[in-house]
Design an enzyme around this catalytic site. Structure first.
Site: not given
Lengths: 177, 177
Positions: A136, A5, A63
């Site tokens: 995170d 992330d 992502e």
């Protein structure tokens, strides 16, 4: 596999190993970077390189870009992503990208699931005693879980035997962020 | 100094040396990257690293992000920029960023100058026999020129003597892109 992330101040990470139909969270945490942006990029590059050399993942799950209104924040996330992709390329890893809604749907069954719901499902799916912190790291675990549930091949079979490692529950550890 | 016009398919570059109030274009051209994105990031990283090791610039001049409507294109430019900043950090270079209008104003006296006008002024300022090609290299030369005219210190004085190099017009060369 390695779930990331990315940001330029904090990079959540999760190393996940697949055993048949189940998955084991090997380590997770947050790389923190301080100082000016070039120094932060350097710290992220060094931190991810060390992590990849240690854990030897074959896939990087990221992502997909979220296009928010804050273009400066987007730029910074893009820079963290670029460094992660570079490290992946340097170590022959595949890169898999998933939009946020896909991750939520895969993990919590709902593309609009709350962070709390995602955290609960991640905790259950990996059989953790408590919810991973900080957020995170949870996001990175969710990404890795999404890659597993979507049938992403673990790729270990295509690696030379010397690069494979076997993890047991004793290897489970949480690197405090 | 090194001026960079980054993308993930083509990275325009220009190495410029300052001598008092004048500047010399040492080399310029385009790094091209092929294949999938991770491979391209790797190629850009390797190409820029080689260039920096050879030319030993102390400053990286980059165009500040232009927020266009094509967010995917923006993302790709951001990734090229991130790799350039990482290489700069790895070699202790300063990073200077200029918005496109600032570059045009510094080079051609007008923040809305055409590409053609910028190319003419770059050609004149560096005393080149013909306009540099391709366009990416011209943009990189314009960035470096902008950094010079805006009073950016060449920084060479702060480098160890062994890292300094002297360039003459004989060193002028154009790396075909």
């Amino acid at each position: 596999m390695l779930g990331i992330d990315p940001g330029t101040l904090r990079v959540g990470f999760a190393v996940v190993d697949r055993h048949g139909a189940s998955q084991v969270a090997v380590e997770w945490g947050v790389l923190r970077a301080r100082g000016e942006l070039p120094a932060r990029l350097l710290a992220i590059y060094a931190g991810l390189t060390e992590l990849v050399k240690r854990a030897r993942p074959s896939v990087l799950a990221l992502e997909d870009v979220f296009f928010g209104k804050d273009v400066r924040a987007m730029e910074k996330i893009g820079e963290g992503r670029a460094i992660a992709k570079l490290v992946a390329a340097q170590h022959g890893m595949q890169v898999a990208e998933y939009p946020p809604a896909t991750v939520k749907r895969a993990v919590a069954g709902n593309g609009a699931a709350s962070k709390e719901a995602v955290a609960r499902m991640v905790t259950a799916a990996f059989g953790l005693r408590e919810q991973p912190t900080p957020a995170d790291a949870t996001d990175a675990l969710a990404l890795a879980l999404c890659h597993c549930t979507r049938g992403g091949a673990p790729q270990a079979a295509s690696l030379p035997r010397s690069r494979r490692r076997r993890w047991t529950t004793e290897d489970l550890r949480h690197l405090p962020g």
